[in-house]
Write a protein that holds these residues in place. Structure first.
Motif, PDB file in Angstrom:
ATOM      1  N   UNK A 438       0.811  -1.218   0.000  1.00 29.21           N
ATOM      2  CA  UNK A 438       0.000   0.000   0.000  1.00 29.21           C
ATOM      3  C   UNK A 438       0.846   1.271   0.000  1.00 29.21           C
ATOM      4  N   UNK A 439       2.120   1.139  -0.334  1.00 21.73           N
ATOM      5  CA  UNK A 439       3.030   2.287  -0.242  1.00 21.73           C
ATOM      6  C   UNK A 439       2.586   3.455  -1.119  1.00 21.73           C
ATOM      7  N   UNK A 440       2.166   3.178  -2.339  1.00 19.66           N
ATOM      8  CA  UNK A 440       1.770   4.272  -3.232  1.00 19.66           C
ATOM      9  C   UNK A 440       0.453   4.904  -2.807  1.00 19.66           C
ATOM     10  N   UNK A 441      -0.365   4.177  -2.064  1.00 21.07           N
ATOM     11  CA  UNK A 441      -1.648   4.707  -1.602  1.00 21.07           C
ATOM     12  C   UNK A 441      -1.530   5.479  -0.296  1.00 21.07           C
ATOM     13  N   UNK A 442      -0.430   5.287   0.413  1.00 22.69           N
ATOM     14  CA  UNK A 442      -0.244   5.906   1.734  1.00 22.69           C
ATOM     15  C   UNK A 442       1.103   6.632   1.813  1.00 22.69           C
ATOM     16  N   UNK A 443       1.351   7.626   0.950  1.00 23.63           N
ATOM     17  CA  UNK A 443       2.671   8.277   0.932  1.00 23.63           C
ATOM     18  C   UNK A 443       3.016   8.988   2.238  1.00 23.63           C
ATOM     19  N   UNK A 444       2.042   9.595   2.906  1.00 27.50           N
ATOM     20  CA  UNK A 444       2.325  10.284   4.169  1.00 27.50           C
ATOM     21  C   UNK A 444       2.734   9.283   5.255  1.00 27.50           C
ATOM     22  N   UNK A 445       2.044   8.155   5.297  1.00 26.48           N
ATOM     23  CA  UNK A 445       2.374   7.141   6.286  1.00 26.48           C
ATOM     24  C   UNK A 445       3.770   6.566   6.024  1.00 26.48           C
ATOM     25  N   UNK A 446       4.085   6.359   4.752  1.00 29.65           N
ATOM     26  CA  UNK A 446       5.417   5.872   4.393  1.00 29.65           C
ATOM     27  C   UNK A 446       6.485   6.853   4.872  1.00 29.65           C
ATOM     28  N   UNK A 447       6.271   8.129   4.613  1.00 28.85           N
ATOM     29  CA  UNK A 447       7.242   9.158   5.003  1.00 28.85           C
ATOM     30  C   UNK A 447       7.440   9.178   6.515  1.00 28.85           C
ATOM     31  N   UNK A 448       6.338   9.084   7.260  1.00 27.73           N
ATOM     32  CA  UNK A 448       6.401   9.125   8.721  1.00 27.73           C
ATOM     33  C   UNK A 448       7.130   7.904   9.281  1.00 27.73           C
ATOM     34  N   UNK A 449       6.774   6.730   8.779  1.00 27.43           N
ATOM     35  CA  UNK A 449       7.404   5.513   9.273  1.00 27.43           C
ATOM     36  C   UNK A 449       8.880   5.443   8.893  1.00 27.43           C
ATOM     37  N   UNK A 450       9.197   5.888   7.682  1.00 23.38           N
ATOM     38  CA  UNK A 450      10.581   5.863   7.245  1.00 23.38           C
ATOM     39  C   UNK A 450      11.433   6.804   8.095  1.00 23.38           C
ATOM     40  N   UNK A 451      10.884   7.971   8.438  1.00 22.01           N
ATOM     41  CA  UNK A 451      11.617   8.922   9.283  1.00 22.01           C
ATOM     42  C   UNK A 451      11.853   8.328  10.668  1.00 22.01           C
ATOM     43  N   UNK A 452      10.843   7.645  11.205  1.00 23.55           N
ATOM     44  CA  UNK A 452      11.004   7.026  12.530  1.00 23.55           C
ATOM     45  C   UNK A 452      12.024   5.892  12.476  1.00 23.55           C
ATOM     46  N   UNK A 453      11.991   5.107  11.414  1.00 24.45           N
ATOM     47  CA  UNK A 453      12.953   4.016  11.253  1.00 24.45           C
ATOM     48  C   UNK A 453      14.374   4.563  11.173  1.00 24.45           C
ATOM     49  N   UNK A 454      14.565   5.619  10.417  1.00 23.16           N
ATOM     50  CA  UNK A 454      15.901   6.201  10.268  1.00 23.16           C
ATOM     51  C   UNK A 454      16.402   6.805  11.579  1.00 23.16           C
ATOM     52  N   UNK A 455      15.506   7.387  12.363  1.00 19.62           N
ATOM     53  CA  UNK A 455      15.898   7.922  13.667  1.00 19.62           C
ATOM     54  C   UNK A 455      16.322   6.792  14.597  1.00 19.62           C
ATOM     55  N   UNK A 456      15.598   5.682  14.547  1.00 25.31           N
ATOM     56  CA  UNK A 456      15.965   4.512  15.355  1.00 25.31           C
ATOM     57  C   UNK A 456      17.317   3.959  14.919  1.00 25.31           C
ATOM     58  N   UNK A 457      17.546   3.862  13.608  1.00 23.86           N
ATOM     59  CA  UNK A 457      18.819   3.357  13.097  1.00 23.86           C
ATOM     60  C   UNK A 457      19.979   4.216  13.583  1.00 23.86           C
ATOM     61  N   UNK A 458      19.785   5.508  13.597  1.00 27.40           N
ATOM     62  CA  UNK A 458      20.829   6.412  14.080  1.00 27.40           C
ATOM     63  C   UNK A 458      21.076   6.204  15.564  1.00 27.40           C
ATOM     64  N   UNK A 459      20.008   6.036  16.325  1.00 31.44           N
ATOM     65  CA  UNK A 459      20.120   5.868  17.768  1.00 31.44           C
ATOM     66  C   UNK A 459      20.883   4.605  18.144  1.00 31.44           C
ATOM     67  N   UNK A 460      20.637   3.504  17.433  1.00 28.07           N
ATOM     68  CA  UNK A 460      21.272   2.224  17.790  1.00 28.07           C
ATOM     69  C   UNK A 460      22.614   2.025  17.094  1.00 28.07           C
ATOM     70  N   UNK A 461      23.013   2.972  16.249  1.00 27.28           N
ATOM     71  CA  UNK A 461      24.300   2.859  15.561  1.00 27.28           C
ATOM     72  C   UNK A 461      24.302   1.833  14.449  1.00 27.28           C
TER      73      UNK A 461
END
Length: 492
Positions: A438-461
């Motif tokens: 559903x990525x193309x149908x939910x672009x805002x949700x994708x952006x939000x989740x991707x930003x949270x994932x990237x913040x987590x990746x940075x936090x855990x190294x």
């Protein structure tokens, strides 16, 4: 002279005992969520594990911290995301990019080959809390000097650097295991390790004990008792089951549970659990013994014989789809936990350390990422809402590619590092099998989740794979397709 003790003294003793439950942590290897009867399997037979579910709680959303073994085991032992420990792939693969020989678009990220002594393990935390500690079975967290006896466990039966029972007898003696003396001819590994666990329980029945039985089952080599194998061969014929395969590019994926040897291995594991349950009953220790049973990654469905099917979950071991990371999770604690519960709250590998630290009154010097499940067990409400994340910057042996994932609520996003701009988004409530992106149908949700994932990746190294300059698109890709098991019939 007879001394009369005040009533509050006895109350204090009772409360103190209640605060220090015995703990048995059971960790299966490569066992899929759908491999137990209590989760719906009609081919495999697991009456003892089903009993734990009936007398305790069955979790529908239990997760492993990684789709392969060593990282999840590091997370279990430390309560920390694998990325913090540096163990992000199974120990024994190419641990540095320069060692990588496969023709793949990316070079996998480097990782460490041992659980550092600076990490505080379950064994160390429980031992410092006054528990006798014992480890049996698979360790796979580093070379000699980094084995259980070096990581807080008073006794170690069988925990070494190996990922499977690769001795001359495989699952039968002789084991050729430097931490497990051979038994009599015909001795079976899961039963032997259960016997050793029972001996430990018996020897420590009058004080708090912590036993971690980490099964070698049901990891390859596919090897089982002849009588149990014959039982399931007959059952397969009676039910008219035949092997069927679908496709999870670049691999074939098993669609039916009918592998007789694997079924025999599952039952042998269940019988070992039954032996431990019987010992607790015999010693009248069951009521205040907390038992946790789970697995380190999903069932093996796309390689090495592809012995099980994870349907309706997609994929299997080595994949970031639900079949690779969603696990069986059963918890029993009769003194506290109401029997017969089904709990839907998503939980993950680091939570077990946090839970045991809570119930044992333990301490650690490192950051713990997990949260205690005690409120769920005591019926005092749900856990605070949170996201669960995964980061696997490696090419698994099972066909999966480097990627990361995040689940928040019913939504799950996967980002494959070969195609970072083509994320996959699934609503797990409506689409457990992850068939509708559903990525193309939910672009805002994708952006939000991707930003949270990237913040987590940075936090855990988290370390990322890099471009492979030696990659040759004209040559076969390193994600080699596997042939289906001998005699298998592909799905048409």
């Amino acid at each position: 002279m007879i001394r009369i003790l005040p009533a509050f003294f006895f109350l204090t003793v009772v409360l103190h005992a209640a605060e220090k439950p015995n703990v048995i942590f059971l960790l299966a290897d490569d066992l899929g969520r759908q491999d137990l009867g209590c989760y719906g399997s009609t081919f495999y037979e697991t009456p003892n594990l089903d009993r734990i579910a009936k007398e305790g709680a069955l979790f529908t959303n239990g997760y492993a911290a990684c789709p392969v073994c060593s990282p999840t085991r590091a997370a279990v032992q430390t309560g920390r995301w694998p990325q913090r420990t540096g163990v992000t792939d199974y120990i024994g693969a190419a641990m540095k990019p320069e060692l990588w020989k496969r023709n793949t678009l990316l070079l996998p990220a480097p990782y460490t080959d041992r659980l550092a002594h600076e990490e505080v393990t379950m064994g160390e935390m429980m031992k410092s809390s006054g528990y006798a500690t014992f480890f049996a079975g698979k360790w796979h967290l580093g070379p000699e000097g980094y084995w259980p006896e070096n990581q807080g466990y008073d006794s170690n039966m069988g925990g070494v650097d190996r990922g499977g029972p690769y001795g001359p007898g495989k699952y039968f003696t002789p084991y050729n295991n430097p931490r497990l003396p051979d038994g009599p001819p015909g001795e079976h590994l899961p039963d032997r390790l259960a016997t050793e666990t029972c001996k430990f329980i018996e020897a420590n029945k009058n004080k708090p004990f912590f036993a971690c039985y980490s099964f070698y089952d049901v990891h390859t080599p596919l090897n089982a008792r002849a009588d149990l194998t014959a039982k399931y061969e007959e059952k397969r014929k009676k039910l008219g089951l035949e092997p069927k395969f679908g496709r999870e590019e670049p691999r074939d994926v098993r669609l039916v549970q009918e592998h007789a040897v694997y079924a025999a291995m599952v039952e042998a594991m269940d019988l070992a659990v039954g032996k431990i349950l019987s010992k607790l009953d015999e010693l009248d220790l069951a009521k205040n013994t907390l038992i946790i049973f789970t697995s380190d990654n999903g069932g093996l469905s796309t390689s090495e014989g592809s012995p099980t099917s994870n349907l309706p979950l997609r994929g299997g071991k080595g994949w970031l789809y639900e079949g690779g990371i969603r696990e069986p999770l059963l918890i029993r604690w009769p003194a506290v936990l109401k029997a017969g519960q089904t709990i839907d709250t998503p939980v993950c590998s680091p939570d077990y350390f946090a839970t045991l630290m809570d119930v044992a009154g333990g301490k650690t010097t490192t950051k713990v990422d997990g949260v205690s499940l005690r409120p769920l067990l005591e019926g005092k409400g749900d856990l605070p809402e949170r996201s669960l994340c995964w980061h696997y910057p490696h090419y698994g042996n099972q066909g999966g590619a480097p990627g990361a994932a995040i689940r928040r609520g019913d939504w799950k996003l996967i980002q494959w590092f070969e195609k970072p701009d083509e994320p996959e988004l699934y609503n797990l409530r409506d689409d457990l099998s992850e068939t509708k992106n559903l990525a193309t149908q939910e672009p805002k949700r994708v952006k939000t989740l991707l930003a949270e994932l990237q913040a987590w990746q940075k936090d855990v190294g988290a370390l990322l794979p890099v471009k492979n300059t030696a990659y040759n698109p004209a040559q076969p890709n390193g994600r080699i397709a596997a042939n289906p098991a001998k005699g298998a019939k592909k799905k048409k």
